[in-house]
Motif scaffolding. Structure first.
Motif, short mmCIF file in Angstrom:
data_model
loop_
_atom_site.label_atom_id
_atom_site.label_comp_id
_atom_site.label_asym_id
_atom_site.label_seq_id
_atom_site.Cartn_x
_atom_site.Cartn_y
_atom_site.Cartn_z
N ASP A 197 108.71 36.80 100.35
CA ASP A 197 107.92 35.93 101.22
C ASP A 197 106.57 35.71 100.55
O ASP A 197 106.40 36.05 99.37
N ASP A 198 105.60 35.14 101.29
CA ASP A 198 104.32 34.81 100.68
C ASP A 198 103.57 36.03 100.16
O ASP A 198 102.74 35.93 99.26
N HIS A 199 103.85 37.19 100.77
CA HIS A 199 103.06 38.39 100.47
C HIS A 199 103.80 39.41 99.63
O HIS A 199 103.15 40.29 99.04
N SER A 200 105.12 39.36 99.63
CA SER A 200 105.86 40.50 99.08
C SER A 200 107.15 40.08 98.39
O SER A 200 107.68 38.98 98.62
N LEU A 201 107.64 40.99 97.57
CA LEU A 201 108.92 40.82 96.88
C LEU A 201 109.66 42.15 96.99
O LEU A 201 109.04 43.22 96.87
N ALA A 202 110.98 42.08 97.21
CA ALA A 202 111.81 43.29 97.23
C ALA A 202 112.95 43.09 96.25
O ALA A 202 113.56 42.02 96.18
N PHE A 203 113.25 44.16 95.49
CA PHE A 203 114.31 44.08 94.47
C PHE A 203 114.89 45.48 94.26
O PHE A 203 114.30 46.49 94.67
N MET A 204 116.06 45.51 93.61
CA MET A 204 116.74 46.78 93.41
C MET A 204 116.01 47.63 92.37
O MET A 204 115.57 47.14 91.33
N ASP A 205 115.91 48.93 92.66
CA ASP A 205 115.42 49.88 91.66
C ASP A 205 116.50 50.03 90.59
O ASP A 205 117.68 50.22 90.92
N ILE A 255 107.27 45.40 97.02
CA ILE A 255 105.94 45.35 96.40
C ILE A 255 105.13 44.18 96.95
O ILE A 255 105.70 43.15 97.34
N PRO A 256 103.80 44.34 96.98
CA PRO A 256 102.96 43.19 97.37
C PRO A 256 102.81 42.25 96.19
O PRO A 256 102.89 42.67 95.03
N LYS A 257 102.57 40.98 96.47
CA LYS A 257 102.34 40.03 95.38
C LYS A 257 100.95 40.21 94.78
O LYS A 257 100.74 39.99 93.60
#
Ligand code: AMP
Length: 140
Positions: free
Chosen positions: A25-33, A45-47
């Protein structure tokens, strides 16, 4: 300690290296470790760049935690987990190895041991499959 924008998560945010994306989204990204301690281990993580929680802007934390909650719900659903462990390390003495603020989201089931922190690299095809499962479990 200052934020170093050459860290690996900053490079992921700039699209310089790939990730198995779960949510953005505008503030954050999520991805696989890439070295998951459990199947479904996801990072949020925050952008905006901060080294860790200690130097983050307080105003950034609300939206970031909302993303952690959203991703945690999806991870629990996707992996049929009994619980979800959230981990967040600050500075090397506390176990931090990548110096861009991040929350670990780990699905947990009683009796299943966690694999070591920064242990083995997972098969990229498996990570892609897991990311797809979590994306499929996201709700608005
Ligand atoms: P920490 O020790 O809390 O700083 O965690 C950093 C995490 O990032 C570890 O769990 C690593 O497995 C993970 N990691 C390192 N490089 C990458 C990468 N390129 N993509 C995804 N996860 C990574």
């Amino acid at each position: 300690m200052n934020y170093d924008s050459n860290n690996i998560f900053a490079k992921i945010l700039r699209g310089e290296i790939p990730c198995h994306k779960v949510y953005e989204d505008d503030h954050s990204l999520a991805f696989m470790d890439v070295m998951p301690q459990a199947d479904g281990h996801t990072l949020v993580i925050p952008k905006r760049g901060s080294r860790n929680l200690l130097d983050a802007e307080p105003v950034e934390l609300g939206p970031l935690l909302a993303s952690v909650q959203k991703v945690s719900r999806a991870v629990r659903k996707a992996f049929n987990a009994e619980g979800v462990l959230i981990q967040q390390f600050n500075e090397p003495a506390a176990g931090q190895t990548v110096f861009h603020l991040h929350f670990h989201v780990l699905p947990r089931t009683a009796g299943t041991a966690l694999r070591p922190h920064t242990g083995q690299m997972a098969d990229p095809a498996l990570l892609a499959d897991h990311a797809g499962r979590i994306r499929g479990a996201l709700t608005d």
